[in-house]
Design a protein around this motif. Structure first.
Motif, PDB file in Angstrom:
ATOM      1  N   VAL A   1       1.061  -0.972   8.562  1.00  0.00           N
ATOM      2  CA  VAL A   1       1.107  -1.846   7.448  1.00  0.00           C
ATOM      3  C   VAL A   1       1.884  -1.467   6.334  1.00  0.00           C
ATOM      4  O   VAL A   1       2.565  -2.438   5.521  1.00  0.00           O
ATOM      5  CB  VAL A   1      -0.259  -2.308   6.804  1.00  0.00           C
ATOM      6  CG1 VAL A   1      -0.390  -3.312   5.470  1.00  0.00           C
ATOM      7  CG2 VAL A   1      -0.940  -2.615   8.018  1.00  0.00           C
ATOM      8  N   VAL A   2       2.140  -0.336   5.969  1.00  0.00           N
ATOM      9  CA  VAL A   2       2.719   0.024   4.915  1.00  0.00           C
ATOM     10  C   VAL A   2       4.221  -0.107   5.005  1.00  0.00           C
ATOM     11  O   VAL A   2       4.952  -0.537   3.985  1.00  0.00           O
ATOM     12  CB  VAL A   2       2.829   1.714   4.567  1.00  0.00           C
ATOM     13  CG1 VAL A   2       1.211   2.054   3.613  1.00  0.00           C
ATOM     14  CG2 VAL A   2       2.539   2.634   5.564  1.00  0.00           C
TER      15      VAL A   2
ATOM     16  N   TYR B   1      -1.791   6.384  11.152  1.00  0.00           N
ATOM     17  CA  TYR B   1      -1.748   5.412  12.141  1.00  0.00           C
ATOM     18  C   TYR B   1      -1.343   4.016  11.700  1.00  0.00           C
ATOM     19  O   TYR B   1      -1.158   3.046  12.599  1.00  0.00           O
ATOM     20  CB  TYR B   1      -3.210   5.398  12.840  1.00  0.00           C
ATOM     21  CG  TYR B   1      -4.186   4.855  11.683  1.00  0.00           C
ATOM     22  CD1 TYR B   1      -4.566   3.527  11.298  1.00  0.00           C
ATOM     23  CD2 TYR B   1      -5.013   5.838  11.036  1.00  0.00           C
ATOM     24  CE1 TYR B   1      -5.173   3.193  10.524  1.00  0.00           C
ATOM     25  CE2 TYR B   1      -5.906   5.305   9.982  1.00  0.00           C
ATOM     26  CZ  TYR B   1      -5.996   4.233   9.713  1.00  0.00           C
ATOM     27  OH  TYR B   1      -6.851   3.926   8.738  1.00  0.00           O
ATOM     28  N   CYS B   2      -0.928   3.787  10.627  1.00  0.00           N
ATOM     29  CA  CYS B   2      -0.947   2.533   9.920  1.00  0.00           C
ATOM     30  C   CYS B   2       0.585   1.956   9.708  1.00  0.00           C
ATOM     31  O   CYS B   2       1.400   2.866   8.992  1.00  0.00           O
ATOM     32  CB  CYS B   2      -1.518   2.493   8.738  1.00  0.00           C
ATOM     33  SG  CYS B   2      -1.690   0.662   7.816  1.00  0.00           S
TER      34      CYS B   2
ATOM     35  N   MET C   1     -11.177   4.830  -0.508  1.00  0.00           N
ATOM     36  CA  MET C   1     -10.537   5.968  -1.535  1.00  0.00           C
ATOM     37  C   MET C   1     -10.377   5.097  -2.769  1.00  0.00           C
ATOM     38  O   MET C   1      -9.998   5.893  -3.712  1.00  0.00           O
ATOM     39  CB  MET C   1      -9.501   6.478  -0.968  1.00  0.00           C
ATOM     40  CG  MET C   1      -8.191   5.782  -0.445  1.00  0.00           C
ATOM     41  SD  MET C   1      -8.764   5.193   1.278  1.00  0.00           S
ATOM     42  CE  MET C   1      -7.455   5.174   2.284  1.00  0.00           C
TER      43      MET C   1
ATOM     44  N   GLU D   1     -10.679  -0.513   0.785  1.00  0.00           N
ATOM     45  CA  GLU D   1     -10.626   0.963   1.141  1.00  0.00           C
ATOM     46  C   GLU D   1     -11.246   1.953   0.271  1.00  0.00           C
ATOM     47  O   GLU D   1     -11.493   1.979  -0.856  1.00  0.00           O
ATOM     48  CB  GLU D   1      -8.952   1.523   1.017  1.00  0.00           C
ATOM     49  CG  GLU D   1      -8.054   0.635   1.939  1.00  0.00           C
ATOM     50  CD  GLU D   1      -8.167   0.923   3.376  1.00  0.00           C
ATOM     51  OE1 GLU D   1      -7.700   0.268   4.427  1.00  0.00           O
ATOM     52  OE2 GLU D   1      -9.282   1.849   3.835  1.00  0.00           O
TER      53      GLU D   1
ATOM     54  N   CYS E   1       0.851  -1.097  -0.124  1.00  0.00           N
ATOM     55  CA  CYS E   1      -0.007  -0.033   0.046  1.00  0.00           C
ATOM     56  C   CYS E   1       1.019   1.124  -0.037  1.00  0.00           C
ATOM     57  O   CYS E   1       1.979   1.285   0.338  1.00  0.00           O
ATOM     58  CB  CYS E   1      -0.919  -0.073   1.497  1.00  0.00           C
ATOM     59  SG  CYS E   1      -2.031   1.288   1.325  1.00  0.00           S
TER      60      CYS E   1
ATOM     61  N   ARG F   1      -6.758  10.244   5.935  1.00  0.00           N
ATOM     62  CA  ARG F   1      -7.591   9.177   5.052  1.00  0.00           C
ATOM     63  C   ARG F   1      -8.083  10.012   4.028  1.00  0.00           C
ATOM     64  O   ARG F   1      -8.611  11.354   4.151  1.00  0.00           O
ATOM     65  CB  ARG F   1      -8.615   8.653   5.735  1.00  0.00           C
ATOM     66  CG  ARG F   1      -8.165   7.708   7.095  1.00  0.00           C
ATOM     67  CD  ARG F   1      -8.054   6.441   6.813  1.00  0.00           C
ATOM     68  NE  ARG F   1      -8.923   5.717   6.316  1.00  0.00           N
ATOM     69  CZ  ARG F   1      -8.968   4.337   5.897  1.00  0.00           C
ATOM     70  NH1 ARG F   1      -7.843   3.810   5.448  1.00  0.00           N
ATOM     71  NH2 ARG F   1      -9.913   3.487   5.611  1.00  0.00           N
TER      72      ARG F   1
ATOM     73  N   GLU G   1      -0.696   4.342   0.725  1.00  0.00           N
ATOM     74  CA  GLU G   1      -1.684   5.407   1.166  1.00  0.00           C
ATOM     75  C   GLU G   1      -1.040   6.240   2.451  1.00  0.00           C
ATOM     76  O   GLU G   1      -1.262   7.444   2.742  1.00  0.00           O
ATOM     77  CB  GLU G   1      -2.965   5.063   1.546  1.00  0.00           C
ATOM     78  CG  GLU G   1      -3.870   4.324   0.428  1.00  0.00           C
ATOM     79  CD  GLU G   1      -4.300   5.514  -0.273  1.00  0.00           C
ATOM     80  OE1 GLU G   1      -4.646   5.227  -1.732  1.00  0.00           O
ATOM     81  OE2 GLU G   1      -4.580   6.550   0.051  1.00  0.00           O
ATOM     82  N   PHE G   2      -0.164   5.621   3.121  1.00  0.00           N
ATOM     83  CA  PHE G   2       0.467   6.165   4.370  1.00  0.00           C
ATOM     84  C   PHE G   2      -0.680   6.757   5.375  1.00  0.00           C
ATOM     85  O   PHE G   2      -0.275   7.984   5.727  1.00  0.00           O
ATOM     86  CB  PHE G   2       1.373   7.083   3.969  1.00  0.00           C
ATOM     87  CG  PHE G   2       2.586   6.289   3.310  1.00  0.00           C
ATOM     88  CD1 PHE G   2       2.722   6.143   2.067  1.00  0.00           C
ATOM     89  CD2 PHE G   2       3.627   5.677   4.149  1.00  0.00           C
ATOM     90  CE1 PHE G   2       3.753   5.689   1.238  1.00  0.00           C
ATOM     91  CE2 PHE G   2       4.676   5.257   3.675  1.00  0.00           C
ATOM     92  CZ  PHE G   2       4.723   4.940   2.001  1.00  0.00           C
ATOM     93  N   CYS G   3      -1.658   6.092   5.614  1.00  0.00           N
ATOM     94  CA  CYS G   3      -2.478   6.603   6.688  1.00  0.00           C
ATOM     95  C   CYS G   3      -1.683   6.861   8.050  1.00  0.00           C
ATOM     96  O   CYS G   3      -0.678   5.940   8.224  1.00  0.00           O
ATOM     97  CB  CYS G   3      -3.690   5.723   6.932  1.00  0.00           C
ATOM     98  SG  CYS G   3      -4.647   5.559   5.352  1.00  0.00           S
TER      99      CYS G   3
END
Ligand code: SF4
Length: 446
Positions: A171-172, A168-169, A244, A242, A162, A281, A164-166
């Motif tokens: 996962v990236v 809080y995340c 978006m 997601e 991913c 987001r 997106e670089f939210c």
């Protein structure tokens, strides 16, 4: 020590934490270990593979617990710690988890059987850290499932990563940039599973809706249409996607193709646009509402399941009330509510105004009970209707034998059966008679 015996004498156990993508990867690992000649067991294994998760602090803690628990179960066992937690916290693991013999992140897991064989034959003292830095030109690592999947609803991984670089995340950092699986490989795998009799296939990815963007010649709607050409009776469920990257084309494709389940797992995360901004987001509450409106116009019985993060840094009582109002107004079908969990390496962990634990706890309880009430309302709508339910479990209870499974629109459905009639993996028509927040109870429609 174990080093003079060969593969077929060694037993293994895979322990999977986290998301459907991890489940699919573990199923591929399981197939690869079998192919290498290793024997799967339920306990007391010679080899443990922990496919870990890093999405929250408690997921990381659980990953560490599984490593230590495996070593306790068999102190002579070879322990392989793989996946997101290993990728994100390799440095920490080196220091605090002496029980893990091999640490391998999210890249190179298709080599695990070979690495294990090398370890068994040439075991050197000390820990083997094989965590690779994820590069910008990282390719999609093909790990396929054979026809054996440990569940009625196999998960097929189609995408990873991913960008997106939210805020809080983590996962990236664990999964790297988005990369899609060759659609031919996906179709082959779905065909294998459908030929093996599976009646539902779940498509999963870290950023599922971004499927095909990097390949430039396909997309999720295109893939769904190609899967619809397969001449087998199975339905397709999309795992979390997601907002978006949910397009009108995708919603129209879902509505057109009967075998695609009318169920969207769409993480809203917050019902306050100012908090969504802080989360980075890329949508507003209004844009999220627009997607739902379109989806319901096209698929009136669609269920909208959502994730909510409560107690995000800077979340005032007014933001929380607005978030509750938004969720109530959207009449979502089911909520998964999480207290905000600061993860190192993420910007939000350094944000000021971290919410006090007691306040976070109260807000989680409020959002959770709202979710329960909305789920009950949604389930009540289907009393007396007909649901197509995939039987996943059959249980002997005091009041007889009961079966349970999910409908197209992901309603957990329980119904009494006469044992001979039905088995796990069957698709059954059920008429709901009573609604609950967890789902419905009904009867088989002959
Ligand atoms: S979209 Fe956001 S929350 Fe989802 S994996 Fe990407 S960065 Fe994480």
């Amino acid at each position: 020590m174990l080093n003079n015996k060969y593969c077929h004498d060694y037993s293994y156990k895979i322990i999977t934490l986290g998301c459907p993508v991890n489940q699919a990867e573990s199923a591929s690992l399981d197939a690869a270990m079998q192919e290498a000649g290793y024997r799967a067991v339920e306990s007391n294994a010679d080899i443990y593979i922990i496919n870990s998760c890093a999405v929250t602090k408690s997921a990381a803690r659980k990953s560490r617990y599984e490593v230590r628990h495996a070593k306790k179960e068999n102190p002579r066992a070879l322990i392989v710690l793989a996946g997101c937690y290993a990728q994100v916290d390799a440095g920490e693991i080196k220091e605090i988890i002496p029980e893990a013999d091999v640490v391998i992140g999210t890249a190179g897991r298709s080599r695990i059987p070979q690495i294990i064989t090398e370890e068994l034959q040439y075991k050197k003292p000390g820990k083997r850290i094989l965590v690779q830095k994820l590069h910008r030109d990282e390719e999609y690592e093909e790990m396929s499932i054979t026809s054996r999947f440990p569940r009625c609803r196999p998960v097929v991984k189609i995408q990873e990563g991913c960008d997106e670089f939210c805020s809080y995340c983590v996962v990236v950092h664990a999964r790297g940039k988005p990369r899609s699986r060759d659609p031919r490989r996906v179709i082959e795998e779905v065909l294998r599973l459908a030929e093996a009799g599976h009646k539902e296939i779940v498509l999963a990815g870290t950023h599922l809706g971004a499927y095909g963007r990097d390949l430039g010649r396909t997309s999720l709607p295109d893939l769904l249409s190609r899967l619809d050409d397969l001449k087998y009776p199975f339905r397709i469920r999309l795992s979390s996607i997601e907002p978006m990257v949910v397009s009108t084309e995708l919603l129209e494709t879902m509505a057109e193709i009967d075998r695609v389940c009318n169920n969207l797992y769409l993480p809203l995360q917050s019902g306050s646009s100012s908090i969504l901004k802080k989360m980075k987001r890329r949508y507003t509450v209004e844009q999220f509402a627009e997607i739902i409106c379109q989806a319901r116009e096209l698929m009136p019985d669609i269920s909208i399941i959502s994730d909510m993060i409560v107690g995000f840094p800077g979340e005032k009582e007014t933001d929380h009330m607005q978030s509750m109002e938004t969720v109530r107004g959207l009449a979502l079908s089911k909520l998964h509510v999480f207290p905000y969990s600061p993860r190192e390496k993420t910007p939000a962990a350094r944000y000021p105004e971290q919410v006090r634990p007691d306040v976070k706890k109260r807000r989680v309880e409020e959002m959770h009970s709202l979710g329960e009430a909305l789920a009950l309302n949604f389930h009540r709508r289907f009393i007396g209707s007909e649901l197509r339910v995939l039987v996943e479990r059959i249980k002997e209870q005091q009041d007889g034998v009961w079966a349970e499974g999910f409908s197209d629109n992901y309603i957990l459905t329980r119904f009494p059966i006469r044992k001979i009639q039905i088995k796990e993996g069957d698709m059954i028509a059920v008429k709901p008679e009573k609604a609950y927040s967890w789902g419905v109870k009904g009867i088989v429609i002959d």
